[in-house]
Design a protein around this motif. Structure first.
Motif, PDB file in Angstrom:
ATOM      1  N   ARG A 312     -17.800  87.323 -16.049  1.00  0.00           N
ATOM      2  CA  ARG A 312     -18.247  86.688 -14.800  1.00  0.00           C
ATOM      3  C   ARG A 312     -17.071  86.179 -13.989  1.00  0.00           C
ATOM      4  NH1 ARG A 312     -22.650  82.163 -15.241  1.00  0.00           N
ATOM      5  NH2 ARG A 312     -22.174  82.181 -13.016  1.00  0.00           N
ATOM      6  N   ARG A 313     -16.110  85.586 -14.675  1.00  0.00           N
ATOM      7  CA  ARG A 313     -14.948  85.039 -13.973  1.00  0.00           C
ATOM      8  C   ARG A 313     -14.105  86.136 -13.333  1.00  0.00           C
ATOM      9  NH1 ARG A 313     -10.621  80.723 -16.593  1.00  0.00           N
ATOM     10  NH2 ARG A 313      -9.652  80.110 -14.617  1.00  0.00           N
ATOM     11  N   ALA A 314     -14.086  87.322 -13.958  1.00  0.00           N
ATOM     12  CA  ALA A 314     -13.297  88.435 -13.425  1.00  0.00           C
ATOM     13  C   ALA A 314     -14.107  89.347 -12.505  1.00  0.00           C
ATOM     14  CB  ALA A 314     -12.724  89.251 -14.584  1.00  0.00           C
ATOM     15  N   GLY A 315     -15.430  89.083 -12.348  1.00  0.00           N
ATOM     16  CA  GLY A 315     -16.262  89.941 -11.509  1.00  0.00           C
ATOM     17  C   GLY A 315     -16.620  91.258 -12.165  1.00  0.00           C
ATOM     18  N   VAL A 316     -16.584  91.307 -13.505  1.00  0.00           N
ATOM     19  CA  VAL A 316     -16.884  92.534 -14.242  1.00  0.00           C
ATOM     20  C   VAL A 316     -18.377  92.571 -14.566  1.00  0.00           C
ATOM     21  CG1 VAL A 316     -16.440  93.825 -16.373  1.00  0.00           C
ATOM     22  CG2 VAL A 316     -14.572  92.615 -15.231  1.00  0.00           C
ATOM     23  N   PRO A 317     -19.078  93.662 -14.257  1.00  0.00           N
ATOM     24  CA  PRO A 317     -20.507  93.759 -14.616  1.00  0.00           C
ATOM     25  C   PRO A 317     -20.697  93.665 -16.122  1.00  0.00           C
ATOM     26  CG  PRO A 317     -19.895  95.475 -13.062  1.00  0.00           C
ATOM     27  CD  PRO A 317     -18.615  94.844 -13.514  1.00  0.00           C
ATOM     28  N   PHE A 318     -21.778  93.015 -16.539  1.00  0.00           N
ATOM     29  CA  PHE A 318     -22.052  92.804 -17.963  1.00  0.00           C
ATOM     30  C   PHE A 318     -23.524  93.055 -18.224  1.00  0.00           C
ATOM     31  CE2 PHE A 318     -23.218  90.306 -21.658  1.00  0.00           C
ATOM     32  CZ  PHE A 318     -22.180  90.548 -22.544  1.00  0.00           C
ATOM     33  N   LEU A 319     -23.812  93.790 -19.309  1.00  0.00           N
ATOM     34  CA  LEU A 319     -25.194  94.094 -19.674  1.00  0.00           C
ATOM     35  C   LEU A 319     -25.384  93.928 -21.176  1.00  0.00           C
ATOM     36  CD1 LEU A 319     -26.335  97.307 -17.739  1.00  0.00           C
ATOM     37  CD2 LEU A 319     -27.187  94.992 -17.459  1.00  0.00           C
ATOM     38  N   GLU A 320     -26.581  93.482 -21.569  1.00  0.00           N
ATOM     39  CA  GLU A 320     -27.008  93.502 -22.962  1.00  0.00           C
ATOM     40  C   GLU A 320     -28.111  94.541 -23.087  1.00  0.00           C
ATOM     41  OE1 GLU A 320     -26.249  89.253 -25.065  1.00  0.00           O
ATOM     42  OE2 GLU A 320     -27.976  89.342 -23.734  1.00  0.00           O
ATOM     43  N   VAL A 321     -27.980  95.434 -24.058  1.00  0.00           N
ATOM     44  CA  VAL A 321     -28.945  96.525 -24.227  1.00  0.00           C
ATOM     45  C   VAL A 321     -29.603  96.412 -25.589  1.00  0.00           C
ATOM     46  CG1 VAL A 321     -27.623  98.026 -22.702  1.00  0.00           C
ATOM     47  CG2 VAL A 321     -27.208  98.107 -25.161  1.00  0.00           C
ATOM     48  N   ASP A 322     -30.682  97.156 -25.758  1.00  0.00           N
ATOM     49  CA  ASP A 322     -31.438  97.158 -27.013  1.00  0.00           C
ATOM     50  C   ASP A 322     -30.552  97.667 -28.147  1.00  0.00           C
ATOM     51  OD1 ASP A 322     -33.372  97.073 -28.920  1.00  0.00           O
ATOM     52  OD2 ASP A 322     -34.459  98.839 -28.195  1.00  0.00           O
ATOM     53  N   ALA A 323     -30.544  96.927 -29.261  1.00  0.00           N
ATOM     54  CA  ALA A 323     -29.676  97.283 -30.389  1.00  0.00           C
ATOM     55  C   ALA A 323     -30.331  98.228 -31.380  1.00  0.00           C
ATOM     56  CB  ALA A 323     -29.248  96.008 -31.125  1.00  0.00           C
TER      57      ALA A 323
END
Length: 385
Positions: A312-323
């Motif tokens: 978030r601080r670097a502006g990088v997209p982040f996702l959590e997906v089904d494991a």
């Protein structure tokens, strides 16, 4: 986004004594207010203020604003307890832990952190000093130490309360900084991150962050803890507390290093970061008795949190997906079978013959699911017919 900046205070012996007396007085007052709140059932801020404010000022030596902060600390503690009970973090209503939590008032340790707002704490950034209220009067010119980056962040973004903390005979101020969220860019691709115990993190690029050193360190610490616990002395108890904190700091430093490197690679290449959703894994997985300690001390959640806030601080997209089945699914043909991963370290598809390191294959599957999820998220909503 909110970040915290920790600065180290450099008090003289006289100033340290005044800070310790202040911390103890505030926590005695908070424990007294908590007892009143528990006995009367008044746990809202305004009601508890009317009930205990005069008492805190008269009998505990607090001035107006520290008394208000102590009351708010009590109210926040009961709010947090209520949320834990509702979420089931303390077990079922019939459990012993749950019963103890609801049958006794909350108490505060003598050295527990105490919040200070801008009325009882002011910062002088150029001189690197603070002015803080104490039970001995206003203490001015109390020096603090921090890095140039921390000082810059404090000057630009500090907002709200700061907590006075004592740890190991040293004093710290933990300040809250409200920073604007940078604009998140459109990712060109994704880096899939598979988290594990033997390998703390493995990316879809093939980068592997092994956990063997951490595992050896923790096993060594466990043996030392067992030796100290067998002594059953007060000094052994103090050493146990010290070792626990040291082990926690060691794991946190490793997670900081890993997450910082992953976020740096993603930012440099214009990609996003995807991880598995592992919430509730400790409740879902059944293990042998000798494996429970390893899973309980697995710092996967902390690594995920570090990845989230650094991204978030670097502006990088982040996702959590089904494991589900990421370690058993072939990323080439899609065949999913338990036998595809006959060994912890190796993957071989029973249908197409694709073979490789199992954790890298899992990272590739996480990356592929992030690609599909991002297309669905960014897909324009059709207008109503």
């Amino acid at each position: 986004m909110k970040l915290v900046v920790q600065v180290k205070l450099l008090p003289s012996p006289v100033q340290a004594s005044a800070l310790e007396a202040t911390l103890r007085a505030c926590n005695r007052a908070a424990t007294h207010a908590s007892t009143i709140a528990f006995g009367t059932g008044i746990k809202d801020r305004n009601g508890l203020h009317k009930e205990v404010y005069a008492d805190l000022r008269t009998n505990f030596g607090l001035s107006a604003q520290p008394a208000v902060r102590a009351i708010k600390k009590v109210v926040d503690a009961y709010t947090a307890l209520k949320a834990k009970l509702r979420a089931g973090s303390l077990g079922s209503p019939n459990s012993k832990r749950y019963g103890k939590a609801v049958s006794t008032p909350i108490t505060f340790r003598p050295e527990a952190a105490q919040p200070f707002d801008d009325r009882c704490l002011s910062w002088q950034y150029d001189a690197r000093t603070v002015s803080i209220w104490t039970v001995s009067g206003r203490m001015k010119g109390l020096h603090f130490a921090c890095s140039p980056d921390q000082l810059k962040t404090l000057m630009a973004h500090r907002k709200g309360e700061s907590d006075l903390v004592q740890r190991g005979g040293k004093w710290y101020l933990i300040a809250t900084c409200d920073m604007p969220d940078p604009q998140t860019y459109e990712p060109s691709d994704w880096i899939g991150v598979d988290r594990g115990i033997v390998n703390l993190a493995t990316t879809s690029d093939g980068t592997n962050y092994q956990g063997r050193r951490l595992g050896r360190y923790r096993r060594w610490q466990a043996r030392k803890r067992a030796e100290l616990q067998a002594k059953q002395t007060r000094s052994a108890t103090r050493r146990l507390s010290y070792r626990t904190q040291k082990e926690r700091r060691h794991a946190a430093q490793m997670n900081h290093r890993i997450s910082k490197e992953i976020v740096s690679v993603a930012q440099r290449t214009g990609r996003g970061i995807a991880v598995e959703e592992l919430g509730g894994i400790r409740e879902r997985v059944r293990l042998r008795r000798d494996q429970r300690g390893t899973l309980s001390s697995w710092p996967f959640h902390q690594l995920g949190q570090y990845l989230i806030y650094k991204a978030r601080r670097a502006g990088v997209p982040f996702l959590e997906v089904d494991a589900a089945y990421t370690s058993q699914r072939c990323p080439c043909c899609g065949h999913t079978e338990r036998a595809n991963r006959s060994h912890r370290d190796h993957f071989r598809c029973r249908r197409c013959g694709l073979a490789g390191p199992a954790d890298v294959v899992a990272g590739v599957n996480v990356r592929d699911r992030a690609r599909s999820a991002w297309v669905f998220i960014t897909m324009p909503v059709p207008p109503p017919s």
